[in-house]
Motif scaffolding. Structure first.
Motif, PDB file in Angstrom:
ATOM      1  N   THR A  64      16.749  12.787  -5.218  1.00  0.00           N
ATOM      2  CA  THR A  64      16.654  12.010  -6.325  1.00  0.00           C
ATOM      3  C   THR A  64      16.448  10.658  -5.809  1.00  0.00           C
ATOM      4  N   VAL A  65      15.722   9.691  -6.740  1.00  0.00           N
ATOM      5  CA  VAL A  65      15.531   8.348  -5.985  1.00  0.00           C
ATOM      6  C   VAL A  65      16.110   7.550  -7.001  1.00  0.00           C
ATOM      7  N   THR A  66      17.118   6.815  -6.694  1.00  0.00           N
ATOM      8  CA  THR A  66      17.547   5.909  -7.924  1.00  0.00           C
ATOM      9  C   THR A  66      17.356   4.298  -7.382  1.00  0.00           C
ATOM     10  N   PRO A  67      16.602   3.488  -7.987  1.00  0.00           N
ATOM     11  CA  PRO A  67      16.553   2.173  -7.628  1.00  0.00           C
ATOM     12  C   PRO A  67      17.676   1.286  -8.521  1.00  0.00           C
ATOM     13  N   LEU A  68      18.278   0.468  -7.612  1.00  0.00           N
ATOM     14  CA  LEU A  68      19.433  -0.465  -7.939  1.00  0.00           C
ATOM     15  C   LEU A  68      18.879  -1.704  -7.836  1.00  0.00           C
ATOM     16  N   GLU A  69      19.490  -2.596  -8.802  1.00  0.00           N
ATOM     17  CA  GLU A  69      19.028  -3.945  -8.802  1.00  0.00           C
ATOM     18  C   GLU A  69      19.667  -4.685  -7.468  1.00  0.00           C
ATOM     19  N   THR A  70      18.988  -5.574  -6.777  1.00  0.00           N
ATOM     20  CA  THR A  70      19.407  -6.192  -5.550  1.00  0.00           C
ATOM     21  C   THR A  70      20.621  -6.882  -5.759  1.00  0.00           C
ATOM     22  N   GLU A  78       9.514   9.792  -2.948  1.00  0.00           N
ATOM     23  CA  GLU A  78       9.801  11.087  -3.513  1.00  0.00           C
ATOM     24  C   GLU A  78       8.807  11.899  -2.730  1.00  0.00           C
ATOM     25  N   LYS A  79       7.680  11.356  -2.005  1.00  0.00           N
ATOM     26  CA  LYS A  79       6.883  11.961  -1.268  1.00  0.00           C
ATOM     27  C   LYS A  79       7.546  12.835  -0.014  1.00  0.00           C
ATOM     28  N   PHE A  90      13.504  13.002   3.938  1.00  0.00           N
ATOM     29  CA  PHE A  90      14.696  12.688   3.253  1.00  0.00           C
ATOM     30  C   PHE A  90      15.383  14.168   3.033  1.00  0.00           C
ATOM     31  N   GLY A  91      14.776  15.254   3.227  1.00  0.00           N
ATOM     32  CA  GLY A  91      15.630  16.579   2.993  1.00  0.00           C
ATOM     33  C   GLY A  91      16.495  16.743   1.952  1.00  0.00           C
ATOM     34  N   ARG A  92      15.878  16.409   0.643  1.00  0.00           N
ATOM     35  CA  ARG A  92      16.510  16.782  -0.496  1.00  0.00           C
ATOM     36  C   ARG A  92      17.780  16.201  -0.471  1.00  0.00           C
ATOM     37  N   SER A  93      17.927  14.802  -0.202  1.00  0.00           N
ATOM     38  CA  SER A  93      18.945  13.923  -0.329  1.00  0.00           C
ATOM     39  C   SER A  93      18.720  12.995  -1.498  1.00  0.00           C
ATOM     40  N   GLU A  94      19.960  12.598  -1.903  1.00  0.00           N
ATOM     41  CA  GLU A  94      20.073  11.543  -2.933  1.00  0.00           C
ATOM     42  C   GLU A  94      19.648  10.305  -2.049  1.00  0.00           C
ATOM     43  N   ASP A 123       0.840  -1.212  -0.012  1.00  0.00           N
ATOM     44  CA  ASP A 123      -0.110   0.079  -0.024  1.00  0.00           C
ATOM     45  C   ASP A 123       0.748   0.800  -0.082  1.00  0.00           C
ATOM     46  N   PRO A 124       1.032   2.124  -1.201  1.00  0.00           N
ATOM     47  CA  PRO A 124       1.861   3.234  -1.162  1.00  0.00           C
ATOM     48  C   PRO A 124       1.786   4.143  -0.103  1.00  0.00           C
ATOM     49  N   GLY A 125       0.556   4.490   0.418  1.00  0.00           N
ATOM     50  CA  GLY A 125       0.369   5.555   1.475  1.00  0.00           C
ATOM     51  C   GLY A 125       0.856   4.822   2.830  1.00  0.00           C
ATOM     52  N   VAL A 126       0.630   3.575   3.026  1.00  0.00           N
ATOM     53  CA  VAL A 126       1.472   3.090   4.298  1.00  0.00           C
ATOM     54  C   VAL A 126       2.727   3.025   4.384  1.00  0.00           C
ATOM     55  N   LEU A 127       3.201   2.764   3.025  1.00  0.00           N
ATOM     56  CA  LEU A 127       4.925   2.651   2.847  1.00  0.00           C
ATOM     57  C   LEU A 127       5.328   4.058   3.217  1.00  0.00           C
ATOM     58  N   SER A 128       4.795   5.177   2.447  1.00  0.00           N
ATOM     59  CA  SER A 128       5.148   6.401   3.036  1.00  0.00           C
ATOM     60  C   SER A 128       5.148   6.767   4.583  1.00  0.00           C
ATOM     61  N   GLY A 129       4.037   6.420   4.801  1.00  0.00           N
ATOM     62  CA  GLY A 129       3.920   6.574   6.329  1.00  0.00           C
ATOM     63  C   GLY A 129       4.756   6.086   7.159  1.00  0.00           C
ATOM     64  N   PHE A 130       5.160   4.752   6.876  1.00  0.00           N
ATOM     65  CA  PHE A 130       6.089   3.911   7.587  1.00  0.00           C
ATOM     66  C   PHE A 130       7.617   4.458   7.502  1.00  0.00           C
ATOM     67  N   LEU A 131       7.915   5.043   6.240  1.00  0.00           N
ATOM     68  CA  LEU A 131       9.288   5.532   6.103  1.00  0.00           C
ATOM     69  C   LEU A 131       9.272   6.935   6.930  1.00  0.00           C
ATOM     70  N   GLN A 132       8.438   7.428   6.876  1.00  0.00           N
ATOM     71  CA  GLN A 132       8.419   8.791   7.597  1.00  0.00           C
ATOM     72  C   GLN A 132       8.585   8.549   9.202  1.00  0.00           C
ATOM     73  N   GLN A 133       7.900   7.446   9.827  1.00  0.00           N
ATOM     74  CA  GLN A 133       8.038   7.353  10.917  1.00  0.00           C
ATOM     75  C   GLN A 133       9.461   6.767  11.466  1.00  0.00           C
ATOM     76  N   ALA A 134       9.999   5.895  10.397  1.00  0.00           N
ATOM     77  CA  ALA A 134      11.405   5.180  10.428  1.00  0.00           C
ATOM     78  C   ALA A 134      12.468   6.362  10.747  1.00  0.00           C
ATOM     79  N   LEU A 135      12.134   7.547   9.757  1.00  0.00           N
ATOM     80  CA  LEU A 135      13.245   8.565   9.771  1.00  0.00           C
ATOM     81  C   LEU A 135      12.990   9.175  11.029  1.00  0.00           C
ATOM     82  N   ARG A 136      11.752   9.550  11.495  1.00  0.00           N
ATOM     83  CA  ARG A 136      11.834  10.319  12.744  1.00  0.00           C
ATOM     84  C   ARG A 136      12.288   9.859  13.956  1.00  0.00           C
ATOM     85  N   SER A 137      12.389   8.294  14.068  1.00  0.00           N
ATOM     86  CA  SER A 137      13.080   7.471  15.229  1.00  0.00           C
ATOM     87  C   SER A 137      14.376   7.766  15.266  1.00  0.00           C
TER      88      SER A 137
END
Length: 326
Positions: A121-127, A115-116, A89-93, A69-83
């Motif tokens: 910039t957001v760059t995906p790299l293959e695992t 990006e939200k 992401f503060g205009r970071s690469e 769920d994209p909305g849940v993922l964005s919220g998850f990442l935001q809380q992870a960063l706040r922790s």
């Protein structure tokens, strides 16, 4: 801000900001159904759902390489960063590992979620490419390097040469597949329903892939199918090993499929150098030697194999000063 690297897995999400310690968070969130917001993330999410009842749902943020769920993922990442004291992401690469199992639409959705949160910039790299760098192998070199990342819901095999994936194969078979097979086996043989945690304990404590058929038995507790009460049962290693054998076969098939796609020279490299077993599944007792026996090539492991991908993203950034990713 410094470079931020992300490895968002089905079981755990790992975030590293610059050279700071890697943050590891269980990839699940307690989602408030009324407010449409993420309340709690990580290991405490399930407790929050139990406490809040029907108003909150437990959500796993990723499903086989794609945002559940994209909305849940964005919220998850935001809380992870706040922790860790960061609001966004503060205009970071941002470099993020992307499974080769994911479709272009899945990857685009993953990028938008990040990006939200104000990434520059957001760059995906293959695992497999990140994993190769994470084990200190030359990503850009001519000699082929094969990695097998066994995660919660996927096994992902890849051979890297000249900075490209020369061969790849994935299968929706992971550690969760083995646990599910154990739970079904216990249900059938003991008439008991066991939890994921009990199944994981059986997988780690009872099974040794290298030393199967020892006749080991173990007493377990679960919920009776007959009356719903808590009851005990006895399981044997042979029965459990038989249950997870199809999953092991699928993991082996993914690896052999990857090798079969590679040019002859890279197949020779794998035969000479072997492969590296990474991801959380690399911790399963005896799995590396068993795969070595099945495949006929050396199978290597490293300390903290679950961190190879996120560390590899930072390595790739460091050795690629032009910031041109492939």
């Amino acid at each position: 801000m410094a470079l931020i690297t992300l490895d968002i897995g089905a079981a755990f999400t790992r975030i590293q900001i610059g050279n700071e310690p890697i943050l590891t968070v269980a990839s699940e969130a307690a989602y408030d159904l009324d407010r449409k917001t993420v309340k709690v993330i990580g290991a405490n999410a399930s407790q929050e759902v139990l406490r809040s009842g029907s108003k909150t749902r437990l959500v796993r943020i990723m499903e086989r390489g794609a945002p559940a769920d994209p909305g849940v993922l964005s919220g998850f990442l935001q809380q992870a960063l706040r922790s860790i004291g960061v609001r966004s992401f503060g205009r970071s690469e941002v470099l993020v590992a992307a499974t080769t199992h994911a479709s272009p639409l899945d990857i685009a959705s993953l990028k938008r979620c990040i990006e939200k949160l104000n990434a520059k910039t957001v760059t995906p790299l293959e695992t497999p490419i990140a994993a190769t760098a994470g084990i200190d192998q030359d990503v850009l070199g001519e000699v082929g390097t094969m990695t097998v990342v066994l995660g919660e819901s996927l096994v992902e095999a890849g051979i890297v040469s000249f900075g490209k994936l020369a061969a790849r194969a994935t299968s929706p078979t992971g550690v969760s597949t083995l646990r599910s097979a154990i739970r079904e086996s216990v249900k059938t043989t003991c008439d008991l329903v066991i939890s994921e945690d009990v199944a994981n304990d059986i997988l780690i404590e009872l099974i040794d892939f290298q030393r199967a058929h020892r006749g080991v038995q173990a007493k377990i507790w679960g919920r009776s199918l007959a009356n719903g009460e808590s009851e005990s049962g006895v399981i044997t290693e042979d029965v459990i090993f038989a249950a997870i054998l199809p999953g092991l076969e699928l993991i082996t098939q993914a690896i052999t499929s990857c090798i079969s796609q590679a040019p002859n020279q890279l197949v020779t490299d794998v035969a000479d150098r072997g492969l590296w077993l990474l991801g959380g599944g690399a911790h399963l007792p005896g799995l590396a030697p068993e795969l070595e026996r099945r495949l006929g090539v050396p199978v290597h492991t490293i300390a903290e194999p679950e961190l190879a991908v996120v560390r590899g993203l930072s390595v790739i950034h460091a050795v690629n000063p032009t910031k041109i990713y492939w």
